[in-house]
Design a protein around this motif. Structure first.
Motif, PDB file in Angstrom:
ATOM      1  N   ASN A  34      77.792  53.319 -18.021  1.00 57.79           N
ATOM      2  CA  ASN A  34      77.663  52.923 -16.609  1.00 57.79           C
ATOM      3  C   ASN A  34      77.996  51.439 -16.480  1.00 57.79           C
ATOM      4  O   ASN A  34      77.101  50.587 -16.501  1.00 57.79           O
ATOM      5  CB  ASN A  34      76.229  53.194 -16.118  1.00 57.79           C
ATOM      6  CG  ASN A  34      75.871  54.664 -16.169  1.00 57.79           C
ATOM      7  OD1 ASN A  34      76.183  55.430 -15.271  1.00 57.79           O
ATOM      8  ND2 ASN A  34      75.215  55.085 -17.247  1.00 57.79           N
ATOM      9  N   LEU A  38      75.382  55.135  -8.534  1.00 56.95           N
ATOM     10  CA  LEU A  38      74.787  53.850  -8.871  1.00 56.95           C
ATOM     11  C   LEU A  38      75.168  52.752  -7.882  1.00 56.95           C
ATOM     12  O   LEU A  38      74.345  51.925  -7.516  1.00 56.95           O
ATOM     13  CB  LEU A  38      75.244  53.453 -10.283  1.00 56.95           C
ATOM     14  CG  LEU A  38      74.278  52.657 -11.136  1.00 56.95           C
ATOM     15  CD1 LEU A  38      72.880  53.230 -11.106  1.00 56.95           C
ATOM     16  CD2 LEU A  38      74.798  52.562 -12.563  1.00 56.95           C
ATOM     17  N   VAL A  68      75.316  59.514 -17.044  1.00 64.43           N
ATOM     18  CA  VAL A  68      76.236  58.841 -16.123  1.00 64.43           C
ATOM     19  C   VAL A  68      75.660  58.992 -14.720  1.00 64.43           C
ATOM     20  O   VAL A  68      75.381  60.103 -14.274  1.00 64.43           O
ATOM     21  CB  VAL A  68      77.649  59.462 -16.201  1.00 64.43           C
ATOM     22  CG1 VAL A  68      78.561  58.804 -15.186  1.00 64.43           C
ATOM     23  CG2 VAL A  68      78.215  59.309 -17.608  1.00 64.43           C
ATOM     24  N   PHE A  69      75.440  57.875 -14.046  1.00 64.30           N
ATOM     25  CA  PHE A  69      74.830  57.894 -12.708  1.00 64.30           C
ATOM     26  C   PHE A  69      75.921  57.605 -11.683  1.00 64.30           C
ATOM     27  O   PHE A  69      76.307  56.455 -11.478  1.00 64.30           O
ATOM     28  CB  PHE A  69      73.688  56.877 -12.650  1.00 64.30           C
ATOM     29  CG  PHE A  69      72.576  57.194 -13.623  1.00 64.30           C
ATOM     30  CD1 PHE A  69      71.565  58.080 -13.289  1.00 64.30           C
ATOM     31  CD2 PHE A  69      72.567  56.628 -14.889  1.00 64.30           C
ATOM     32  CE1 PHE A  69      70.556  58.393 -14.196  1.00 64.30           C
ATOM     33  CE2 PHE A  69      71.569  56.927 -15.800  1.00 64.30           C
ATOM     34  CZ  PHE A  69      70.556  57.818 -15.452  1.00 64.30           C
ATOM     35  N   GLU A  70      76.417  58.684 -11.066  1.00 63.79           N
ATOM     36  CA  GLU A  70      77.573  58.585 -10.148  1.00 63.79           C
ATOM     37  C   GLU A  70      77.292  57.713  -8.923  1.00 63.79           C
ATOM     38  O   GLU A  70      78.165  57.026  -8.433  1.00 63.79           O
ATOM     39  CB  GLU A  70      77.982  59.992  -9.658  1.00 63.79           C
ATOM     40  CG  GLU A  70      78.321  60.978 -10.768  1.00 63.79           C
ATOM     41  CD  GLU A  70      79.623  60.658 -11.484  1.00 63.79           C
ATOM     42  OE1 GLU A  70      80.344  59.747 -11.038  1.00 63.79           O
ATOM     43  OE2 GLU A  70      79.911  61.306 -12.506  1.00 63.79           O
TER      44      GLU A  70
END
Length: 199
Positions: free
Chosen positions: A120, A67, A63-65
């Motif tokens: 995501n 992004l 999970v790329f916070e």
């Protein structure tokens, strides 16, 4: 005891690939999103791609916070390099073209890459791009799951070669080819022919 490793390419020092890694400039920004299970893979091709391109970065996670911040970076049009029904075929930048692309490249098995998109939603929502023709993979030590499957570094090179022609990014593949040759030597030619030779 594990062998000492090169900090940069993460290979054992006696197999360091750094002398083969180029430093190539590109108009296109390349962002590689790597599933954590790929980081310890012997052929970590996303890392090699990020090291060889000046305008590239590698991020590891599921999970790329941040992004949203990444995708709104000024000066680029973000797209996802991933097949799909609505995927646009990549073409060379025209003279009139405004902003270059930010090419988001998920790195992992197909299943892991799909999971990254699922976790995501901002990625899932991006316009998708794909390659018109995929050159056969040189990744001879891993069976391709389907025709047209290539390693991450090969996909990046083929995409940049299309977008930025006449510039050529094949030099990025040198450390990758050396890695594969090394693996073939390590397993012995006979084993390689038996498992991966043209049958």
């Amino acid at each position: 005891m594990s062998r000492p490793r090169c900090e940069r390419c993460q290979r054992p020092l006696d197999h360091c690939l750094c002398p083969l890694i180029p430093s190539l400039d590109s108009r296109t920004r390349v962002v590689l999103l790597q599933h954590p299970s790929e980081t310890s893979h012997a052929l970590n091709t996303a890392r090699l791609a990020a090291l060889g391109l000046v305008n590239a970065e590698l991020r590891v996670g599921e999970v790329f916070e941040d992004l949203g911040d990444l995708l709104s970076a000024p000066g680029y049009r973000p797209v996802l390099l991933f097949p799909g029904e609505q995927a646009q075929v990549l073409a060379a930048y025209g003279d009139a073209e405004g902003r270059p692309l930010m090419l988001i490249v998920p790195d992992g098995t197909w299943r892991k890459a799909r999971k990254l998109l699922y976790l995501n939603p901002l990625l899932e929502a991006l316009p998708r791009v794909t390659l018109a023709q995929v050159s056969p993979s040189r990744y001879r030590v891993r069976k391709a799951p389907e025709p047209g499957a290539v390693s991450t570094i090969e996909a990046v090179v083929q995409a940049l070669n299309v977008l930025e022609q006449p510039a050529c990014f094949d030099a990025l593949l040198r450390p990758f080819e050396a890695l594969i040759e090394g693996q073939i030597r390590a397993m012995g030619t006979e084993t390689f022919q038996r498992n991966h030779g043209e049958g």
